[in-house]
Motif scaffolding. Structure first.
Motif, short mmCIF file in Angstrom:
data_model
loop_
_atom_site.label_atom_id
_atom_site.label_comp_id
_atom_site.label_asym_id
_atom_site.label_seq_id
_atom_site.Cartn_x
_atom_site.Cartn_y
_atom_site.Cartn_z
N THR A 28 66.06 -5.63 -72.47
CA THR A 28 66.52 -4.26 -72.39
C THR A 28 68.00 -4.13 -72.06
O THR A 28 68.61 -5.03 -71.48
N TYR A 29 68.54 -2.99 -72.45
CA TYR A 29 69.85 -2.54 -71.97
C TYR A 29 69.67 -1.11 -71.53
O TYR A 29 69.22 -0.29 -72.33
N PRO A 30 69.98 -0.80 -70.31
CA PRO A 30 70.51 -1.73 -69.31
C PRO A 30 69.42 -2.69 -68.83
O PRO A 30 68.24 -2.46 -69.05
N THR A 31 69.85 -3.72 -68.16
CA THR A 31 68.90 -4.67 -67.58
C THR A 31 68.32 -4.07 -66.30
O THR A 31 68.86 -3.12 -65.74
N GLU A 43 68.30 0.74 -74.77
CA GLU A 43 67.92 -0.11 -75.90
C GLU A 43 66.86 -1.11 -75.47
O GLU A 43 66.97 -1.72 -74.41
#
Length: 118
Positions: A28-31, A43
């Motif tokens: 994922t983004y952000p983590t 994302e």
């Protein structure tokens, strides 16, 4: 049965259960636990293609209220989901919960959190 054929059949039989138990995993983004100044989109990249009709994500604030987002978008290979953030996020903690159904129909889900600094 010749040895190479028997070996190949055994290898296939042993590999089949592992493939049957596969699930779409995500990065994922952000983590998880990221600290950001701003965020324009979440994302999620899956380890295998997903069924877009049964895959999604939701963004919530620390108080549990839903954050309004744009319509989720998927890449043509169905490996990446982008969830647009339609407005600036106030400083604070946020959580993302996602769910996915892989092309092989296995369901998976997950979540992560991040913080927006002032």
């Amino acid at each position: 049965m010749k040895f190479p054929t028997a070996f190949a059949l055994t290898a296939l039989m042993l590999a089949a259960p592992a493939a049957a138990l596969a699930h779409a995993h995500a990065t994922t983004y952000p983590t998880d636990k990221a600290v950001l100044k701003t965020l324009h989109a979440v994302e999620i990249v899956f380890s295998e293609p997903v069924k877009t009709a049964f895959t999604g994500a939701a963004l919530t604030a620390a108080d549990g209220s839903a954050v309004i987002t744009g319509k989720p978008k998927f890449t043509s290979d169905k490996l990446k989901l982008t969830l647009p953030v339609t407005g600036p996020l106030k400083p604070g903690a946020y959580a993302v919960k996602w769910h996915a159904v892989a092309a092989d129909t296995h369901r998976s889900e997950g979540g992560f959190g991040f913080t927006v600094e002032p």
